[in-house]
Design a protein around this motif. Sequence first.
Motif, PDB file in Angstrom:
ATOM      1  N   ILE A  77       0.814  -1.226   0.000  1.00 55.94           N
ATOM      2  CA  ILE A  77       0.000   0.000   0.000  1.00 55.94           C
ATOM      3  C   ILE A  77       0.848   1.278   0.000  1.00 55.94           C
ATOM      4  CG2 ILE A  77      -1.457   1.388   1.544  1.00 55.94           C
ATOM      5  CD1 ILE A  77      -3.222  -1.017   1.920  1.00 55.94           C
ATOM      6  N   PRO A  78       1.851   1.431   0.894  1.00 55.67           N
ATOM      7  CA  PRO A  78       2.628   2.678   0.833  1.00 55.67           C
ATOM      8  C   PRO A  78       3.400   2.837  -0.475  1.00 55.67           C
ATOM      9  CG  PRO A  78       3.587   1.129   2.412  1.00 55.67           C
ATOM     10  CD  PRO A  78       2.245   0.591   2.030  1.00 55.67           C
ATOM     11  N   SER A  81       0.872   3.865  -3.098  1.00 57.66           N
ATOM     12  CA  SER A  81       0.494   5.266  -2.865  1.00 57.66           C
ATOM     13  C   SER A  81       1.577   6.213  -3.378  1.00 57.66           C
ATOM     14  CB  SER A  81       0.251   5.506  -1.373  1.00 57.66           C
ATOM     15  OG  SER A  81      -0.763   4.655  -0.882  1.00 57.66           O
ATOM     16  N   THR A 100      -0.157  15.934  -0.355  1.00 54.46           N
ATOM     17  CA  THR A 100      -0.446  14.565  -0.779  1.00 54.46           C
ATOM     18  C   THR A 100       0.616  13.595  -0.277  1.00 54.46           C
ATOM     19  OG1 THR A 100      -1.465  15.456  -2.792  1.00 54.46           O
ATOM     20  CG2 THR A 100      -0.975  13.113  -2.760  1.00 54.46           C
ATOM     21  N   PHE A 103       0.480  12.446   3.389  1.00 57.27           N
ATOM     22  CA  PHE A 103      -0.604  11.551   3.801  1.00 57.27           C
ATOM     23  C   PHE A 103      -0.258  10.070   3.573  1.00 57.27           C
ATOM     24  CE2 PHE A 103      -3.060  15.385   3.865  1.00 57.27           C
ATOM     25  CZ  PHE A 103      -4.089  15.133   4.761  1.00 57.27           C
ATOM     26  N   ILE A 104       0.801   9.789   2.832  1.00 55.19           N
ATOM     27  CA  ILE A 104       1.123   8.401   2.489  1.00 55.19           C
ATOM     28  C   ILE A 104       1.403   7.531   3.718  1.00 55.19           C
ATOM     29  CG2 ILE A 104       2.823   6.929   1.322  1.00 55.19           C
ATOM     30  CD1 ILE A 104       2.902   8.941  -0.937  1.00 55.19           C
ATOM     31  N   ILE A 107      -1.798   6.385   5.397  1.00 56.79           N
ATOM     32  CA  ILE A 107      -2.562   5.354   4.682  1.00 56.79           C
ATOM     33  C   ILE A 107      -2.180   3.968   5.196  1.00 56.79           C
ATOM     34  CG2 ILE A 107      -2.933   4.267   2.430  1.00 56.79           C
ATOM     35  CD1 ILE A 107      -2.570   7.012   1.153  1.00 56.79           C
ATOM     36  N   PHE A 111      -4.510   1.505   7.623  1.00 57.32           N
ATOM     37  CA  PHE A 111      -4.851   0.177   7.091  1.00 57.32           C
ATOM     38  C   PHE A 111      -4.533  -0.898   8.125  1.00 57.32           C
ATOM     39  CE2 PHE A 111      -3.967  -3.702   4.660  1.00 57.32           C
ATOM     40  CZ  PHE A 111      -5.117  -3.787   3.894  1.00 57.32           C
ATOM     41  N   GLU A 163      -9.595   4.080   6.429  1.00 56.51           N
ATOM     42  CA  GLU A 163      -8.973   5.160   5.673  1.00 56.51           C
ATOM     43  C   GLU A 163      -9.910   6.375   5.557  1.00 56.51           C
ATOM     44  OE1 GLU A 163      -5.954   4.879   4.799  1.00 56.51           O
ATOM     45  OE2 GLU A 163      -5.523   2.740   4.593  1.00 56.51           O
ATOM     46  N   LEU A 166      -8.825   9.792   6.993  1.00 55.45           N
ATOM     47  CA  LEU A 166      -7.677  10.339   6.266  1.00 55.45           C
ATOM     48  C   LEU A 166      -8.101  10.869   4.902  1.00 55.45           C
ATOM     49  CD1 LEU A 166      -4.564  10.649   6.514  1.00 55.45           C
ATOM     50  CD2 LEU A 166      -4.391   8.553   5.182  1.00 55.45           C
ATOM     51  N   VAL A 167      -8.975  10.148   4.217  1.00 56.67           N
ATOM     52  CA  VAL A 167      -9.459  10.595   2.915  1.00 56.67           C
ATOM     53  C   VAL A 167     -10.229  11.907   3.060  1.00 56.67           C
ATOM     54  CG1 VAL A 167     -11.024  10.061   1.009  1.00 56.67           C
ATOM     55  CG2 VAL A 167      -9.541   8.279   1.925  1.00 56.67           C
TER      56      VAL A 167
END
Length: 240
Positions: A77-78, A81, A100, A103-104, A107, A111, A163, A166-167
Amino acid sequence: MENDHGELIGHLNELRQRIIKILFTFIIFLVTAFIFVEDMYNWLVRDLDGKLAILGPGDILWVYMIISTICAIAFTIPVASYQVWRFVKPALTREESMVTLSFIPGIFVLFITGISFGYFVLFPTVLGFLTNLSVGQFETMFTAEEYFRFMLHLSLPFGFLFEMPLVVMFLTRLGILNPMRLAKARKLSYFTLIVVSVLITPPDFISDILVIVPLLLLYELSITISKFVYKKRIESDVSI
């Protein structure tokens, strides 16, 4: 016209390269997880009184692949992203790009937090309740496939659903969402989350309730976070 066509081809080639990098990373993590999958399996079934049953030689391979795949998804995932960020970066302003990128890490953390909530809180609660219903009435025996499928349904969706704050924070920071819009959409959002909860959980009332309540709380938390971020963004715009 030719320049536009060449630019499109360039974007598609870059997208293909980044997808290949994501898939390559996933495969590396999948193979690595599969090497240690037996240890992970033993840890996941550590609290069971007996051994799980299998109905065919392919069942245990299915279980091992599920465990390895979830681990691979979590650690990919990271990387995914970051690759998405690199792809869209040219279209972003410097501020949007930095926001942006920041925020990685969140995420990945959310998760893992979501999966942990599903596994450590929801899964044992629902499993214990359903098992107690059969005490004195039925002989309980779990197959490996059904046990891990049940675990998967109560754990993996929360990795993605966690998530949500965060979104919301990210979209509010970019000015796409605001707390007023979220509050106005509360009824529709509640209905959507309830439908999602019913679809992702086993077909029993207790599971539905234990999933619906956290999701509604997550939505309210998202509104609160959106209010905070929106206020900060307004203050920043005024100061400029």
